[in-house]
Design a protein around this motif. Structure first.
Motif, PDB file in Angstrom:
ATOM      1  N   GLY A   1       0.812  -1.207   0.000  1.00 25.41           N
ATOM      2  CA  GLY A   1       0.000   0.000   0.000  1.00 25.41           C
ATOM      3  C   GLY A   1       0.845   1.256   0.000  1.00 25.41           C
ATOM      4  O   GLY A   1       2.016   1.236  -0.371  1.00 25.41           O
ATOM      5  N   LEU A   2       0.263   2.357   0.428  1.00 29.29           N
ATOM      6  CA  LEU A   2       0.956   3.636   0.427  1.00 29.29           C
ATOM      7  C   LEU A   2       2.149   3.592   1.373  1.00 29.29           C
ATOM      8  O   LEU A   2       2.010   3.285   2.553  1.00 29.29           O
ATOM      9  CB  LEU A   2       0.002   4.753   0.859  1.00 29.29           C
ATOM     10  N   ASP A   3       3.342   3.910   0.859  1.00 32.10           N
ATOM     11  CA  ASP A   3       4.556   3.887   1.671  1.00 32.10           C
ATOM     12  C   ASP A   3       4.706   5.188   2.450  1.00 32.10           C
ATOM     13  O   ASP A   3       4.107   6.216   2.109  1.00 32.10           O
ATOM     14  CB  ASP A   3       5.779   3.669   0.779  1.00 32.10           C
ATOM     15  N   LYS A   4       5.538   5.155   3.494  1.00 31.70           N
ATOM     16  CA  LYS A   4       5.696   6.308   4.379  1.00 31.70           C
ATOM     17  C   LYS A   4       6.244   7.525   3.644  1.00 31.70           C
ATOM     18  O   LYS A   4       5.804   8.654   3.873  1.00 31.70           O
ATOM     19  CB  LYS A   4       6.610   5.959   5.546  1.00 31.70           C
ATOM     20  N   GLY A   5       7.218   7.310   2.764  1.00 25.44           N
ATOM     21  CA  GLY A   5       7.820   8.427   2.056  1.00 25.44           C
ATOM     22  C   GLY A   5       6.825   9.158   1.181  1.00 25.44           C
ATOM     23  O   GLY A   5       6.748  10.401   1.204  1.00 25.44           O
ATOM     24  N   THR A   6       6.055   8.419   0.404  1.00 26.26           N
ATOM     25  CA  THR A   6       5.055   9.049  -0.453  1.00 26.26           C
ATOM     26  C   THR A   6       4.000   9.766   0.376  1.00 26.26           C
ATOM     27  O   THR A   6       3.552  10.861   0.022  1.00 26.26           O
ATOM     28  CB  THR A   6       4.403   8.003  -1.371  1.00 26.26           C
ATOM     29  N   ALA A   7       3.619   9.164   1.503  1.00 22.92           N
ATOM     30  CA  ALA A   7       2.657   9.809   2.395  1.00 22.92           C
ATOM     31  C   ALA A   7       3.193  11.153   2.889  1.00 22.92           C
ATOM     32  O   ALA A   7       2.456  12.142   2.962  1.00 22.92           O
ATOM     33  CB  ALA A   7       2.323   8.902   3.567  1.00 22.92           C
ATOM     34  N   VAL A   8       4.490  11.202   3.221  1.00 17.78           N
ATOM     35  CA  VAL A   8       5.105  12.459   3.661  1.00 17.78           C
ATOM     36  C   VAL A   8       5.091  13.484   2.531  1.00 17.78           C
ATOM     37  O   VAL A   8       4.756  14.656   2.726  1.00 17.78           O
ATOM     38  CB  VAL A   8       6.542  12.213   4.166  1.00 17.78           C
ATOM     39  N   LEU A   9       5.472  13.051   1.325  1.00 12.91           N
ATOM     40  CA  LEU A   9       5.466  13.965   0.177  1.00 12.91           C
ATOM     41  C   LEU A   9       4.084  14.567  -0.033  1.00 12.91           C
ATOM     42  O   LEU A   9       3.940  15.788  -0.187  1.00 12.91           O
ATOM     43  CB  LEU A   9       5.908  13.226  -1.083  1.00 12.91           C
ATOM     44  N   LEU A  10       3.054  13.727  -0.033  1.00  9.75           N
ATOM     45  CA  LEU A  10       1.702  14.211  -0.313  1.00  9.75           C
ATOM     46  C   LEU A  10       1.206  15.155   0.779  1.00  9.75           C
ATOM     47  O   LEU A  10       0.356  16.014   0.533  1.00  9.75           O
ATOM     48  CB  LEU A  10       0.747  13.028  -0.477  1.00  9.75           C
ATOM     49  N   HIS A  11       1.733  14.989   1.979  1.00 10.80           N
ATOM     50  CA  HIS A  11       1.342  15.858   3.087  1.00 10.80           C
ATOM     51  C   HIS A  11       2.078  17.198   3.052  1.00 10.80           C
ATOM     52  O   HIS A  11       1.518  18.236   3.434  1.00 10.80           O
ATOM     53  CB  HIS A  11       1.604  15.158   4.423  1.00 10.80           C
ATOM     54  N   LYS A  12       3.320  17.180   2.587  1.00 11.73           N
ATOM     55  CA  LYS A  12       4.175  18.364   2.664  1.00 11.73           C
ATOM     56  C   LYS A  12       4.233  19.193   1.388  1.00 11.73           C
ATOM     57  O   LYS A  12       4.545  20.389   1.430  1.00 11.73           O
ATOM     58  CB  LYS A  12       5.608  17.945   3.026  1.00 11.73           C
ATOM     59  N   VAL A  13       3.981  18.604   0.238  1.00 14.74           N
ATOM     60  CA  VAL A  13       4.206  19.301  -1.019  1.00 14.74           C
ATOM     61  C   VAL A  13       3.191  20.436  -1.196  1.00 14.74           C
ATOM     62  O   VAL A  13       1.993  20.274  -0.909  1.00 14.74           O
ATOM     63  CB  VAL A  13       4.142  18.306  -2.203  1.00 14.74           C
ATOM     64  N   PRO A  14       3.646  21.607  -1.639  1.00 12.60           N
ATOM     65  CA  PRO A  14       2.711  22.716  -1.860  1.00 12.60           C
ATOM     66  C   PRO A  14       1.888  22.516  -3.130  1.00 12.60           C
ATOM     67  O   PRO A  14       2.323  21.836  -4.061  1.00 12.60           O
ATOM     68  CB  PRO A  14       3.632  23.934  -1.995  1.00 12.60           C
ATOM     69  N   ILE A  15       0.707  23.099  -3.137  1.00  4.81           N
ATOM     70  CA  ILE A  15      -0.172  23.024  -4.304  1.00  4.81           C
ATOM     71  C   ILE A  15      -0.132  24.369  -5.034  1.00  4.81           C
ATOM     72  O   ILE A  15      -0.326  25.416  -4.425  1.00  4.81           O
ATOM     73  CB  ILE A  15      -1.625  22.698  -3.887  1.00  4.81           C
ATOM     74  N   PHE A  16       0.142  24.325  -6.321  1.00  5.68           N
ATOM     75  CA  PHE A  16       0.247  25.529  -7.134  1.00  5.68           C
ATOM     76  C   PHE A  16      -0.981  25.692  -8.033  1.00  5.68           C
ATOM     77  O   PHE A  16      -1.699  24.725  -8.320  1.00  5.68           O
ATOM     78  CB  PHE A  16       1.481  25.460  -8.043  1.00  5.68           C
ATOM     79  N   ASP A  17      -1.184  26.911  -8.483  1.00  7.15           N
ATOM     80  CA  ASP A  17      -2.128  27.157  -9.567  1.00  7.15           C
ATOM     81  C   ASP A  17      -1.375  26.945 -10.875  1.00  7.15           C
ATOM     82  O   ASP A  17      -0.402  27.649 -11.158  1.00  7.15           O
ATOM     83  CB  ASP A  17      -2.670  28.589  -9.503  1.00  7.15           C
ATOM     84  N   LEU A  18      -1.800  25.983 -11.652  1.00  9.53           N
ATOM     85  CA  LEU A  18      -1.147  25.677 -12.924  1.00  9.53           C
ATOM     86  C   LEU A  18      -2.101  25.949 -14.077  1.00  9.53           C
ATOM     87  O   LEU A  18      -3.309  25.719 -13.965  1.00  9.53           O
ATOM     88  CB  LEU A  18      -0.710  24.207 -12.978  1.00  9.53           C
ATOM     89  N   PRO A  19      -1.578  26.416 -15.205  1.00  9.95           N
ATOM     90  CA  PRO A  19      -2.445  26.621 -16.377  1.00  9.95           C
ATOM     91  C   PRO A  19      -2.924  25.281 -16.924  1.00  9.95           C
ATOM     92  O   PRO A  19      -2.333  24.226 -16.665  1.00  9.95           O
ATOM     93  CB  PRO A  19      -1.509  27.318 -17.368  1.00  9.95           C
ATOM     94  N   ASP A  20      -4.006  25.341 -17.703  1.00 13.24           N
ATOM     95  CA  ASP A  20      -4.592  24.110 -18.239  1.00 13.24           C
ATOM     96  C   ASP A  20      -3.629  23.340 -19.124  1.00 13.24           C
ATOM     97  O   ASP A  20      -3.736  22.113 -19.247  1.00 13.24           O
ATOM     98  CB  ASP A  20      -5.868  24.430 -19.028  1.00 13.24           C
ATOM     99  N   ASP A  21      -2.695  24.043 -19.763  1.00 11.24           N
ATOM    100  CA  ASP A  21      -1.776  23.368 -20.671  1.00 11.24           C
ATOM    101  C   ASP A  21      -0.475  22.942 -19.979  1.00 11.24           C
ATOM    102  O   ASP A  21       0.501  22.583 -20.649  1.00 11.24           O
ATOM    103  CB  ASP A  21      -1.462  24.242 -21.882  1.00 11.24           C
TER     104      ASP A  21
END
Length: 210
Positions: A41-61
């Motif tokens: 299942g979901l590993d600890k490292g990926t769980a940390v990344l998904l918790h810590k990574v910032p979310i940006f506004d990205l253009p549709d393209d």
């Protein structure tokens, strides 16, 4: 022959299994298998990344990539977070790619392309050269640290070289597997890198083009 999650074609018997985990405020049900990274299942490292990574506004393209996608937890997270963008998911493990493709379809995402890393790199290089886009705008990755330092450096340098001039990359690396030395190498290689978070023995690194 020993199998690793970075083997092209795992020899261990296939045993597909349904797994459920929580990420990004919702429940995910996926299929995993033997012979790929984190089959439980979901590993600890990926769980940390998904918790810590910032979310940006990205253009549709925008062009977004998961380097070393495995069965697809980061790919699914990217497709969920940036549904309007083109998501690229790559790996060298054929079984992992089959799982990632299956999990993307089962989750109902239609903005994801899954493929072998060498083929995807070649295609992206041609697209950039043809002026079809400026390169990758965002990378999220739990890179395959255990492939060895030289191979890892070559892998990261290749993908960083495909970033757009304003592109950014976020990596999660276990501290005792060389997160700090990897950040130093990225900096010395012309890719400014800083630690933006840590938890459970993992560092989240932020890199960009100079």
């Amino acid at each position: 022959m020993n199998d690793h999650y970075f083997s092209d074609s795992p020899h261990v018997a296939s045993a597909p299994t349904k797994r459920t985990y929580s990420a990004l405020g919702q429940q995910w049900t996926v299929t995993t298998d033997a012979g790929v990274f984190s089959p439980s299942g979901l590993d600890k490292g990926t769980a940390v990344l998904l918790h810590k990574v910032p979310i940006f506004d990205l253009p549709d393209d925008a062009l977004v990539a998961d380097v070393g996608c495995g069965w697809g937890p980061i790919t699914l997270a990217l497709a969920h977070t940036y549904p309007q963008t083109r998501i690229l998911a790559s790996d060298v493990n054929e079984r992992a790619l089959d799982l990632a493709s299956r999990n993307v379809v089962d989750a109902g995402f239609t903005n994801v392309e899954v493929g072998l890393a060498p083929d995807m790199i070649s295609r992206l290089t041609s697209e950039i050269a043809a002026g079809q886009h400026k390169g990758i705008d965002l990378i999220w990755s739990n890179p395959p640290i255990r492939i060895g330092k030289d191979a890892l450096h070559e892998l990261l340098a290749t993908w960083m070289g495909l970033l757009s001039p304003t592109g950014e990359a976020f990596w999660v690396v276990q501290k005792n597997l060389g997160a700090d030395s990897l950040a130093k190498w990225l900096n010395n290689s012309g890719f400014p890198t800083e630690k933006i978070g840590s938890a459970k023995g993992f560092r989240v690194l932020h890199s960009r083009r100079r």
